[in-house]
Design a protein around this motif. Structure first.
Motif, PDB file in Angstrom:
ATOM      1  N   PRO A  97       8.582   1.766 -14.421  1.00  0.00           N
ATOM      2  CA  PRO A  97       8.905   2.070 -12.806  1.00  0.00           C
ATOM      3  C   PRO A  97       7.409   2.359 -11.824  1.00  0.00           C
ATOM      4  O   PRO A  97       6.624   2.141 -11.313  1.00  0.00           O
ATOM      5  CB  PRO A  97       9.863   1.170 -11.933  1.00  0.00           C
ATOM      6  CG  PRO A  97      11.415   1.041 -13.382  1.00  0.00           C
ATOM      7  CD  PRO A  97      10.696   1.902 -14.703  1.00  0.00           C
ATOM      8  N   GLU A  98       7.819   3.185 -13.288  1.00  0.00           N
ATOM      9  CA  GLU A  98       6.830   4.688 -12.844  1.00  0.00           C
ATOM     10  C   GLU A  98       5.376   3.881 -12.863  1.00  0.00           C
ATOM     11  O   GLU A  98       4.339   4.372 -12.096  1.00  0.00           O
ATOM     12  CB  GLU A  98       6.759   5.663 -13.715  1.00  0.00           C
ATOM     13  CG  GLU A  98       8.246   6.630 -13.345  1.00  0.00           C
ATOM     14  CD  GLU A  98       8.477   7.002 -11.971  1.00  0.00           C
ATOM     15  OE1 GLU A  98       7.248   6.734 -11.037  1.00  0.00           O
ATOM     16  OE2 GLU A  98       9.577   7.026 -11.099  1.00  0.00           O
ATOM     17  N   LYS A 101       4.102   2.961  -9.436  1.00  0.00           N
ATOM     18  CA  LYS A 101       4.677   3.704  -8.297  1.00  0.00           C
ATOM     19  C   LYS A 101       4.234   3.473  -6.854  1.00  0.00           C
ATOM     20  O   LYS A 101       4.447   3.556  -6.193  1.00  0.00           O
ATOM     21  CB  LYS A 101       5.389   4.278  -8.786  1.00  0.00           C
ATOM     22  CG  LYS A 101       6.768   5.220  -6.843  1.00  0.00           C
ATOM     23  CD  LYS A 101       6.525   6.673  -8.305  1.00  0.00           C
ATOM     24  CE  LYS A 101       6.929   7.170  -6.941  1.00  0.00           C
ATOM     25  NZ  LYS A 101       7.929   8.861  -6.872  1.00  0.00           N
ATOM     26  N   PRO A 105       4.799  -0.280  -3.814  1.00  0.00           N
ATOM     27  CA  PRO A 105       5.741   0.679  -4.070  1.00  0.00           C
ATOM     28  C   PRO A 105       7.470  -0.334  -3.680  1.00  0.00           C
ATOM     29  O   PRO A 105       8.145   0.769  -4.134  1.00  0.00           O
ATOM     30  CB  PRO A 105       5.323   1.801  -2.558  1.00  0.00           C
ATOM     31  CG  PRO A 105       4.594   0.551  -2.200  1.00  0.00           C
ATOM     32  CD  PRO A 105       3.684  -0.107  -3.041  1.00  0.00           C
ATOM     33  N   TYR A 108       8.742  -1.126  -6.944  1.00  0.00           N
ATOM     34  CA  TYR A 108       9.002   0.000  -7.364  1.00  0.00           C
ATOM     35  C   TYR A 108      10.685   0.007  -7.224  1.00  0.00           C
ATOM     36  O   TYR A 108      11.828   0.408  -7.958  1.00  0.00           O
ATOM     37  CB  TYR A 108       8.423   1.411  -7.448  1.00  0.00           C
ATOM     38  CG  TYR A 108       8.930   2.493  -7.990  1.00  0.00           C
ATOM     39  CD1 TYR A 108       8.845   2.857  -9.332  1.00  0.00           C
ATOM     40  CD2 TYR A 108       9.425   3.552  -6.792  1.00  0.00           C
ATOM     41  CE1 TYR A 108       9.188   4.381  -9.572  1.00  0.00           C
ATOM     42  CE2 TYR A 108       9.981   4.150  -6.941  1.00  0.00           C
ATOM     43  CZ  TYR A 108      10.358   4.429  -8.486  1.00  0.00           C
ATOM     44  OH  TYR A 108      10.749   6.506  -9.081  1.00  0.00           O
ATOM     45  N   ARG A 109      10.842   0.409  -5.697  1.00  0.00           N
ATOM     46  CA  ARG A 109      12.154  -0.118  -5.358  1.00  0.00           C
ATOM     47  C   ARG A 109      13.398   0.122  -5.863  1.00  0.00           C
ATOM     48  O   ARG A 109      14.215   0.015  -6.602  1.00  0.00           O
ATOM     49  CB  ARG A 109      12.204   0.429  -3.811  1.00  0.00           C
ATOM     50  CG  ARG A 109      10.970   1.821  -3.082  1.00  0.00           C
ATOM     51  CD  ARG A 109      11.295   0.649  -1.709  1.00  0.00           C
ATOM     52  NE  ARG A 109      12.949   1.719  -1.212  1.00  0.00           N
ATOM     53  CZ  ARG A 109      12.627   1.352   0.132  1.00  0.00           C
ATOM     54  NH1 ARG A 109      11.812   0.610   1.208  1.00  0.00           N
ATOM     55  NH2 ARG A 109      13.982   1.604   1.182  1.00  0.00           N
ATOM     56  N   LYS A 112      13.495   0.027 -10.400  1.00  0.00           N
ATOM     57  CA  LYS A 112      14.092   2.070 -10.283  1.00  0.00           C
ATOM     58  C   LYS A 112      15.313   0.801 -10.673  1.00  0.00           C
ATOM     59  O   LYS A 112      16.454   2.008 -11.184  1.00  0.00           O
ATOM     60  CB  LYS A 112      13.381   2.226  -9.430  1.00  0.00           C
ATOM     61  CG  LYS A 112      13.817   3.535  -9.899  1.00  0.00           C
ATOM     62  CD  LYS A 112      13.861   5.421  -8.549  1.00  0.00           C
ATOM     63  CE  LYS A 112      14.345   5.940  -9.354  1.00  0.00           C
ATOM     64  NZ  LYS A 112      13.959   7.702  -8.199  1.00  0.00           N
ATOM     65  N   ASN A 193       7.477  -7.185  -4.591  1.00  0.00           N
ATOM     66  CA  ASN A 193       6.944  -6.554  -3.749  1.00  0.00           C
ATOM     67  C   ASN A 193       6.838  -6.492  -2.097  1.00  0.00           C
ATOM     68  O   ASN A 193       6.087  -6.763  -1.409  1.00  0.00           O
ATOM     69  CB  ASN A 193       5.217  -5.831  -3.983  1.00  0.00           C
ATOM     70  CG  ASN A 193       4.687  -4.828  -3.250  1.00  0.00           C
ATOM     71  OD1 ASN A 193       5.968  -3.599  -3.878  1.00  0.00           O
ATOM     72  ND2 ASN A 193       3.506  -4.890  -3.149  1.00  0.00           N
TER      73      ASN A 193
END
Length: 235
Positions: A97-98, A101, A105, A108-109, A112, A193
């Motif tokens: 996920p990095e 990121k 974003p 990513y949340r 993660k 997203n």
């Protein structure tokens, strides 16, 4: 549908989180299939909305057409997210996920959380229960009552599309499930997203956390034992 050539079997995500897919060339048979499928979908939506407008569905007959219309479209929109996020989270589980990121974003949340321990399994279990509940709501909102009669349809047409629920099947499958699964599998990062995806993920995890579905783990562990494999948990 999208067909992926053998040369694309090792394809990776591009910078926008989508896959590069070669679309099949259109021919008369493909055009015909797309045309009659679209006609069936449009017809199904029209007759379902007609039944709701005339208050001949289970929910509209007990409340009103406005409530039933909001319920069926609200449920359908949520179903597209529930079905789509499954393809996203499963497809992205092997990607760090990095790496997205900054570009995605909110995705990513979500991811993660799903890549930690057995969270993906937990999400899938809760998500399946959520799908069943949403489809149940859609069927109540759009399913015809006994003896429903619309625009002078013959008994044969009513048996095909109303009694057998074929119109509801086409509507639910093509609008709420299939298109979102295909689109999400090709645009995984973009699809998840959004805060709608975050909300859906936590609802699914909450359902699993409640323990209502934990009997499925017993079946899972029994199947592993019978196959001679050990049960592992990543917590």
């Amino acid at each position: 549908t999208h067909e992926i050539d053998d040369n694309d079997s090792d394809e990776s995500l591009n910078h926008s989180g989508t896959k590069n897919v070669n679309m099949p060339k259109a021919n008369l048979f493909t055009v015909f299939k797309s045309l009659y499928s679209s006609c069936l979908l449009i017809f199904s939506i029209v007759v379902i909305m007609g039944l709701i407008a005339t208050e001949q569905t289970n929910l509209s007959s007990n409340t009103n057409s406005t409530v039933a219309c909001l319920a069926i479209w609200g449920g359908m929109i949520w179903l597209t997210m529930v079905e789509g996020t499954q393809a996203c989270f499963v497809g992205l589980v092997s990607i760090n996920p990095e790496s997205y990121k900054v570009s995605h974003p909110i995705a990513y949340r979500c991811n993660k959380v799903t890549v930690q321990g057995d969270n993906l399994h937990r999400y899938l279990i809760g998500r399946q229960c959520l799908v069943c509940m949403i489809i149940f709501l859609i069927n109540i909102a759009g399913g015809p009552i006994s003896g429903a009669n619309l625009w002078g349809f013959s008994s044969v047409w009513k048996d095909i599309f109303f009694t057998s629920s074929l119109a509801m099947i086409f509507f639910t499958a093509m609008v709420g499930q299939l298109n979102s699964q295909v689109n999400a599998s090709l645009c995984m990062l973009d699809y998840c997203n959004s805060y709608f995806a975050v909300f859906t993920m936590w609802v699914a995890l909450g359902i699993e956390f409640s323990g209502l579905l934990h009997a499925s783990y017993l079946i899972y562990m029994s199947a592993l034992k019978l196959s001679g494999k050990e049960v592992h948990s990543n917590v």
